[in-house]
Motif scaffolding. Structure first.
Motif, mmCIF file in Angstrom:
data_model
loop_
_atom_site.group_PDB
_atom_site.id
_atom_site.type_symbol
_atom_site.label_atom_id
_atom_site.label_comp_id
_atom_site.label_asym_id
_atom_site.label_seq_id
_atom_site.Cartn_x
_atom_site.Cartn_y
_atom_site.Cartn_z
ATOM 1 N N LEU A 4 21.900 42.716 23.366
ATOM 2 C CA LEU A 4 20.808 43.406 24.336
ATOM 3 C C LEU A 4 19.627 43.404 23.046
ATOM 4 O O LEU A 4 19.857 43.879 22.058
ATOM 5 N N PRO A 5 18.309 43.518 23.621
ATOM 6 C CA PRO A 5 17.138 43.591 22.835
ATOM 7 C C PRO A 5 17.275 44.934 22.108
ATOM 8 O O PRO A 5 17.459 45.840 22.923
ATOM 9 N N ALA A 6 16.630 45.174 20.914
ATOM 10 C CA ALA A 6 16.904 46.420 20.199
ATOM 11 C C ALA A 6 15.358 46.942 20.655
ATOM 12 O O ALA A 6 14.463 47.180 19.830
ATOM 13 N N VAL A 7 15.179 47.626 21.948
ATOM 14 C CA VAL A 7 13.974 47.816 22.286
ATOM 15 C C VAL A 7 13.464 49.311 21.506
ATOM 16 O O VAL A 7 14.152 49.937 20.985
ATOM 17 N N GLY A 8 12.110 49.025 20.975
ATOM 18 C CA GLY A 8 11.668 50.120 20.202
ATOM 19 C C GLY A 8 12.073 50.148 18.749
ATOM 20 O O GLY A 8 11.593 51.044 17.968
ATOM 21 N N ALA A 9 12.755 49.139 18.412
ATOM 22 C CA ALA A 9 13.091 49.090 16.856
ATOM 23 C C ALA A 9 12.289 48.327 15.958
ATOM 24 O O ALA A 9 12.495 48.103 14.876
ATOM 25 N N GLU A 10 11.145 47.809 16.651
ATOM 26 C CA GLU A 10 10.237 46.998 15.865
ATOM 27 C C GLU A 10 10.989 45.852 15.202
ATOM 28 O O GLU A 10 10.593 45.344 13.591
ATOM 29 N N SER A 11 11.690 45.108 15.799
ATOM 30 C CA SER A 11 12.750 44.312 15.149
ATOM 31 C C SER A 11 12.645 42.928 15.785
ATOM 32 O O SER A 11 13.223 41.856 15.379
ATOM 33 N N GLN A 12 11.690 42.748 16.791
ATOM 34 C CA GLN A 12 11.807 41.459 17.350
ATOM 35 C C GLN A 12 10.598 40.508 17.050
ATOM 36 O O GLN A 12 9.502 40.876 16.553
ATOM 37 N N PRO A 13 11.020 39.119 16.575
ATOM 38 C CA PRO A 13 10.238 38.301 15.958
ATOM 39 C C PRO A 13 9.185 38.042 17.228
ATOM 40 O O PRO A 13 9.289 38.044 18.302
ATOM 41 N N GLU A 14 7.965 37.290 16.652
ATOM 42 C CA GLU A 14 6.961 36.706 17.743
ATOM 43 C C GLU A 14 7.566 35.484 18.642
ATOM 44 O O GLU A 14 7.172 35.611 19.786
ATOM 45 N N ALA A 15 8.572 35.021 17.777
ATOM 46 C CA ALA A 15 9.335 33.899 18.535
ATOM 47 C C ALA A 15 9.755 34.318 19.899
ATOM 48 O O ALA A 15 10.050 33.616 20.936
ATOM 49 N N ASP A 72 6.827 39.966 36.924
ATOM 50 C CA ASP A 72 7.645 39.733 35.771
ATOM 51 C C ASP A 72 7.011 39.943 34.430
ATOM 52 O O ASP A 72 7.283 39.823 33.332
ATOM 53 N N LEU A 73 5.721 40.319 34.660
ATOM 54 C CA LEU A 73 4.863 40.990 33.466
ATOM 55 C C LEU A 73 5.483 42.318 32.888
ATOM 56 O O LEU A 73 5.319 42.914 31.845
ATOM 57 N N ILE A 74 6.440 43.114 33.861
ATOM 58 C CA ILE A 74 6.965 44.302 33.231
ATOM 59 C C ILE A 74 7.591 44.194 32.152
ATOM 60 O O ILE A 74 7.852 45.199 31.204
ATOM 61 N N VAL A 75 8.134 43.041 31.790
ATOM 62 C CA VAL A 75 8.984 42.793 30.487
ATOM 63 C C VAL A 75 8.071 43.312 29.198
ATOM 64 O O VAL A 75 8.601 43.588 28.206
ATOM 65 N N ALA A 76 6.845 43.116 29.356
ATOM 66 C CA ALA A 76 5.914 43.469 28.254
ATOM 67 C C ALA A 76 6.036 44.991 27.947
ATOM 68 O O ALA A 76 5.741 45.388 26.622
ATOM 69 N N TRP A 77 6.375 45.769 28.951
ATOM 70 C CA TRP A 77 6.487 47.225 28.596
ATOM 71 C C TRP A 77 8.091 47.579 28.418
ATOM 72 O O TRP A 77 8.404 48.314 27.762
ATOM 73 N N TYR A 78 8.879 47.021 29.051
ATOM 74 C CA TYR A 78 10.315 47.108 29.072
ATOM 75 C C TYR A 78 10.823 46.698 28.046
ATOM 76 O O TYR A 78 11.925 47.479 27.754
ATOM 77 N N VAL A 79 10.522 45.531 27.441
ATOM 78 C CA VAL A 79 11.429 44.844 26.296
ATOM 79 C C VAL A 79 10.681 44.665 25.131
ATOM 80 O O VAL A 79 11.177 45.071 24.061
ATOM 81 N N LEU A 80 9.398 44.372 25.216
ATOM 82 C CA LEU A 80 8.737 43.957 23.961
ATOM 83 C C LEU A 80 8.090 45.166 23.141
ATOM 84 O O LEU A 80 7.990 46.084 23.672
ATOM 85 N N ASP A 81 8.373 44.847 21.793
ATOM 86 C CA ASP A 81 7.781 45.850 20.957
ATOM 87 C C ASP A 81 6.328 46.043 21.147
ATOM 88 O O ASP A 81 5.478 44.770 21.684
ATOM 89 N N ASP A 82 5.698 47.307 20.885
ATOM 90 C CA ASP A 82 4.249 47.135 21.165
ATOM 91 C C ASP A 82 3.356 46.108 20.547
ATOM 92 O O ASP A 82 2.446 45.766 21.105
#
Length: 296
Positions: free
Chosen positions: A113-124, A231-241
């Motif tokens: 699962l994505p590490a939400v809030g961990a600031e670990s997601q790459p731009e890719a 489907d834009l909810i992913v911007a707040w639910y999953v992606l780092d700020d």
């Protein structure tokens, strides 16, 4: 043998023994494979690994059970059109042994699962998610069902306001209602209806742990055609700020659609906060993080 914890009122008893009995009736050729419960924060289905390559999805609620046949049909059509793996149906099971609903078997998809809030997601990763959303929008909609979450926001107005009113101890009601009213006032979707997933939350995306890229998208129970804003909810639910603008640019949307997307994120999150407060810590904490991002 202990039954996994229930999340909903009137949820049926579901355990390993039940799954084994149902498999023996419906899929006797696979009945000898080991069955083991999968610890999950999913709220609609209980999951059981079947051998190494399969997963049994047991609906927890009548609503989830009603989605089984549609998912079995549409995933066969959508899967080949999408850029990442999605659930591949193997077969559908029938009620039995006291269990009242249909259930399903799918291919198992590995990932984390994505590490939400961990600031670990790459731009890719943000671009991968945008690519999935764009690809889904391009799939032919002939004969497709309407998505409940692809409709205008207005029918959710009363329930959203009521939920916000009950959550005064965990959010700023004035700020929440201001955001909600801005979403309601935004121009509606003027284009043709497109396919939407409808539930791009952390539990429904998988990440390749070696690369950090999007590995799969799961649980299409909310799928259908309608306004792509949901489907834009992913911007707040999953992606780092820090990746929200990257996603927005890559997915492509106008200001009105983005504003409606914020409204969808808010209405879904406040309903989850209200319902899962004492039922599911993962869902509650995820929704609280979303509201914090939206209002912050």
């Amino acid at each position: 043998m202990t039954s996994p914890r229930k999340l909903h009122d009137d949820e049926p008893d579901i355990d390993q023994a039940l799954v084994e009995a149902l498999l023996a009736d419906r899929f006797p050729d696979r009945a000898g494979l080991p069955v083991r419960h999968v610890a999950s924060d999913g709220t609609s289905n209980m999951l059981f690994r079947l051998g190494d390559d399969l997963v049994v999805r047991m609906p927890r609620t009548p609503g989830a059970a009603a989605d089984v046949a549609g998912e079995q049909h549409w995933m066969r059509r959508l899967g080949p059109e999408l850029p990442v793996p999605v659930p591949t149906p193997v077969g559908e099971g029938a009620p039995g042994h006291g269990y009242p609903w249909p259930w399903a078997v799918y291919r198992w998809i590995p990932g984390t699962l994505p590490a939400v809030g961990a600031e670990s997601q790459p731009e890719a990763f943000a671009r991968d998610v945008a690519g999935f959303v764009r690809a889904l929008r391009r799939v032919d909609t002939t004969g497709a069902p309407a998505a409940d979450r692809g409709k205008p926001l207005a029918p959710r107005d009363a329930s959203t306001r009521n939920a916000v009113a009950r959550l005064g101890d965990v959010l700023d009601p004035k700020a929440a209602i201001a955001l909600w009213e801005a979403a309601l006032a935004a121009p509606g979707w003027a284009g043709p209806d497109v396919w939407v997933h409808g539930d791009l939350e952390p539990g429904n995306l998988l990440v390749d742990p070696d690369t950090g890229r999007l590995a799969a998208v799961l649980d299409f129970a909310c799928m259908g055609v309608g306004d792509p804003a949901v489907d834009l909810i992913v911007a707040w639910y999953v992606l780092d700020d820090r990746l929200r603008d990257t996603f927005r640019e890559a997915v492509g949307c106008d200001e009105a659609t983005w504003t409606r997307g914020r409204g969808w994120a808010l209405t879904i999150a406040v309903h989850e906060l209200d319902y899962y407060r004492d039922r599911n810590a993962f869902m509650y904490e995820t929704a609280a993080r979303v509201v914090g991002r939206l209002l912050g």
